[in-house]
Design an enzyme around this catalytic site. Structure first.
Site, short mmCIF file in Angstrom:
data_model
loop_
_atom_site.label_atom_id
_atom_site.label_comp_id
_atom_site.label_asym_id
_atom_site.label_seq_id
_atom_site.Cartn_x
_atom_site.Cartn_y
_atom_site.Cartn_z
N GLU A 233 0.89 -1.16 0.00
CA GLU A 233 0.00 0.00 0.00
C GLU A 233 0.92 1.20 0.00
OE1 GLU A 233 -1.38 2.99 1.64
OE2 GLU A 233 -2.35 1.85 3.26
N CYS B 97 -2.60 7.76 4.85
CA CYS B 97 -2.61 7.41 3.42
C CYS B 97 -3.90 7.87 2.78
CB CYS B 97 -2.41 5.92 3.22
SG CYS B 97 -2.85 4.92 4.62
#
Lengths: 523, 523
Positions: free
Chosen positions: A265, A302
């Site tokens: 990720e 994120c």
């Protein structure tokens, strides 16, 4: 609990032999004890050998036993008490309440996976019974279940010292799937990692599992990580971090004689769309909500809203003006590490060269404090300049003003893959929103209406993933129970006698699973 | 139907501009009309542009419409009648009954995917409803479904001119998932490919779908394939063929600015274990069954039994002797192409240098006829020589004689990933079989008891896949309804108004799916 500075090779605490890392309190720039000497190749291999030795027995633990193990890890982490909160807060600069919330989330996540393991749907049991009379050929008895891939290497994230580190989402989902886990601790919070690592190792011991189910490694450079990912006994990788870090691991995994999947990720700027009616009706609330989401946790998420997209005009001007009034009241916040702070400063500096700075938060009062920033650019500029799409990890966002809905669409098609896309809309915005939706579905893993992307629920329906470069594998999520599917593969058993079948596939269906039986889902 | 030698760019037949390929009847070594000129970059890009333009509307076709489309393809293929059988048989050297059976399988496969699409389980709908009162934070409404990845490039296989080519398993599963498909036809059966391609294009037209849902390309070298896999509008690849071909495509897919998944089914030698009691009790039947499986279709199956593993002794000697009596009665068979025939001859030649040749089938009577071979090696030789594990595509197998069960285990651990592993066992063999099973589960996608690996059922429980190098992605199958999952990714919708949600996720559950609703599977 006295921190030892040691790795955990299975149950054995072991001191590394390579250059040491040491946590640095980012709020004070003070190094913290103890030093964590890095592992060497031989210690990595030892952990891999233990994980491999543990795999066949761990993967056949009963659903109940494996679920109990996950619950026990949660209990052991809770039992660490305030020492964990103190240490994590000091190592990361994140305030205590945030760390307390993250601990609750981490333990809740482990318990959610325990429930998921017990339910057993992830086994995806399919049974096609024999049809010995079928013409022109008899059909054999065929039964499918899923088994775990093998030992998994997990790389802890800087921004979630608990929820995405030693016993975080990747570890929980891999253990749930039946994979032993070897964690490479993030260098920014080694003490937190040791505390949690020892809690996991205790749970392994409490549950009478083979010690190789869990190991914890440290390392200052790339040696430990690359050795780990290259070891033939490692069968998958979980990573949360930078695009360059994720790509380096992916390349190492692909270069192996036997390539393995990497779930990295990496990078997302999380576009937020302000549709005209909503912007007109509630620009003030949107400005407040946006600033709160942007500056939360110093912007170190994120899913931070790094991009705002809207049609130009008076309503957008009012929004930008209001944000420009609010942002200067926002205090600078300590960032996770000196490295993240300087990367943030560089990212802001780069944006300054390509877009117009319209507002800043309060100036720094201490070391490593990140100041919020808002930039503005035209859609034409955005479409012509890839720099404007680079993630700036921290509380910085870019407003892209578009000429019309058609340009909104072109900007959207121009976007790289994202974790999230957010639509702020009112009833009158439904038509343009519906037009844009297919583009956003292709671009992002999660779409939100009238919310903010920061905040990721751990549940069955969550998708924390998305097309490259948001992640290296859009077919999966790293948050929520579907994350278990990343570490599984199907195996089919043909014409097996019942006594040789795994429990999940036996004729009497002892696990009471809702199997797909001869094309029908059992009730 | 007159063959035209043209590609299909959407509905438009188009003549390539590059070097032509021409089918060669392998039984007579005679070139066949017409010539199929290869596509150039611009034509590949045209097909990609059409596929991309079709994607958003095709992926939102109703389940019923998409299923009807798959059924219509099957009807259109059946309507080709005998011409298809004749052409496919002539192009491949495979006998008519085999091609008829393969047509039935291909159409059955399309109809199986139609049923799978209608059932809608592949959407994997998960709903977590809002909990506005939850402390410390409200939970939003979260809903997950799966959407297709995007246009898929499919590479036809040489050995299944229907079931793994233009409208074969990869195409059927990708179309079922909602992905437009661009097929690169295999050069060995271009006429068969044109006939089937036109049937698919007719079905696209019959069903009123956008033409870009399907295109068919030809090309003699790597240009078309690499251009296709490198095009940014292609989002996944399906391939069945050689290890080198699969690896080249995987590398091209990884080298893209946006890497994409490649499902390559490559190389497997499919170990067959003969356990002592079974070998003792029914060596004769095992020898007969083995020879039949080995020589079926000139051994040109990815599940061909290329390796036999057993403990040495009188029973194994009798088995080898009996196979050595049977094999010389087995006629040489025409192989698919001159290239496959010469690769087979080279593979046999290489094995001759590393193992002992114990039996051969009848000698060739015509061009491209492959002769069956049986080789023997000790387990020590096998463990020390990687050449003995290389796939020889054709009717050749190697018997590995082991000193004891422990050596059987070591040989098994030494194996690369496989599509299948087969156990021949009787009641008295259950203990050693159970001991070996964990190793085989780690090594193969499908485990069989007392059968032969050739013959792959198209059903829900099938796994035609396995660890590298059997495939490039062990997390999936290329045969059976689970193959649809390869081309999907999850998307989460947070706090969407019902009117903006896709049908599958709307509150009233209009598709009557058994959703995972607040952690419970609906009845």
């Amino acid at each position: 609990m006295t921190l030892t500075g040691k790795m955990l090779i299975g149950r054995q605490p072991l001191c590394g032999t390579r250059e040491a890392i040491r946590a640095i309190n980012p709020a004070t720039h003070t190094p913290m004890e103890p030093a964590y000497a890095g592992g060497e190749r031989q210690q990595v291999e030892q952990a891999c050998a233990l994980a491999w030795a543990a795999f066949d027995s761990y993967r056949e633990t009963t659903l109940a036993d494996r679920a109990t193990f996950l619950d026990t890890i949660a209990e052991r982490i809770e039992a660490l008490g305030d020492e964990l909160i103190e240490r994590a807060s000091a190592e990361t600069g994140l305030p205590r309440p945030r760390i307390q919330g993250e601990r609750a989330r981490t333990c809740g996540q482990l318990r959610t996976f325990a429930r998921c393991v017990r339910a057993g749907e992830w086994l995806d049991v399919r049974v096609d019974t024999a049809q010995p009379e079928r013409q022109p050929m008899a059909r054999p008895d065929l039964r499918q279940r899923h088994i775990p891939l093998g030992p998994v290497a997990v790389f802890g994230a800087s921004n979630f010292p608990l929820a995405f580190s030693v016993a975080g989402g990747d570890t929980a989902s891999a253990l749930a799937a039946g994979c032993p886990v070897i964690v490479k601790a993030h260098g920014a919070h080694p003490g937190t990692s040791e505390l949690v690592g020892r809690a996991v190792a205790q749970a392994v011991n409490d549950c009478g599992l083979p010690e190789g189910v869990f190991s914890l490694l440290y390392g200052s450079g790339h040696e430990v990580g690359i050795t780990l990912v290259s070891d033939p006994r490692i069968k998958a990788v979980g990573f949360t971090g930078s695009r360059s870090g994720g790509m380096a691991l992916t390349q190492a995994a692909q270069a192996r004689p036997e390539p393995i999947p990497v779930y990295a990720e990496m990078s997302s700027i999380n576009p937020v769309y302000l549709f005209p009616a909503a912007l007109h009706a509630r620009g003030e609330a949107l400005a407040q909500g946006f600033v709160a989401s942007l500056t939360q946790g110093a912007g170190q998420f994120c899913t931070n809203p790094g991009l705002v997209i809207a049609v130009q005009g008076a309503a957008l001007d009012r929004f930008v003006n209001r944000v420009s009034e609010l942002l200067p009241r926002s205090p600078a916040q300590t960032m996770l590490t000196a490295g993240i702070f300087s990367a943030y400063a560089e990212g802001v500096e780069a944006l300054t060269r390509h877009a117009r700075l319209v507002a800043q938060g309060q100036a720094a009062q201490g070391p490593n404090q990140g100041q919020a920033h808002l930039f503005l650019a035209s859609a034409d500029a955005f479409l012509g300049n890839a720099h404007l799409q680079a993630e700036v990890f921290g509380a910085t966002s870019l407003v892209v003003a578009c000429a019309d809905e058609e340009q909104v669409r072109r900007v959207s098609e121009h976007l790289e893959g994202q974790l999230t896309a957010t639509l702020h809309l009112d009833e009158d915005d439904l038509v343009p929103a519906r037009t844009l939706l297919p583009v956003l579905e292709r671009k992002a893993g999660r779409l939100l209406v009238n919310g903010w992307p920061t905040g990721v629920e751990v549940c069955d329906a969550m998708v924390h993933g998305g097309p490259f470069p948001a992640t290296s594998d859009s077919r999966s999520t790293s948050v929520g129970t579907a994350a278990i599917l990343r570490f599984l593969r199907p195996v089919c058993y043909q014409d097996f006698p019942d006594s040789l079948l795994p429990t999940a596939l036996q004729h009497s269906n002892p696990l009471l699973l809702r199997r797909l039986l001869d094309g029908q889902r059992e009730a």
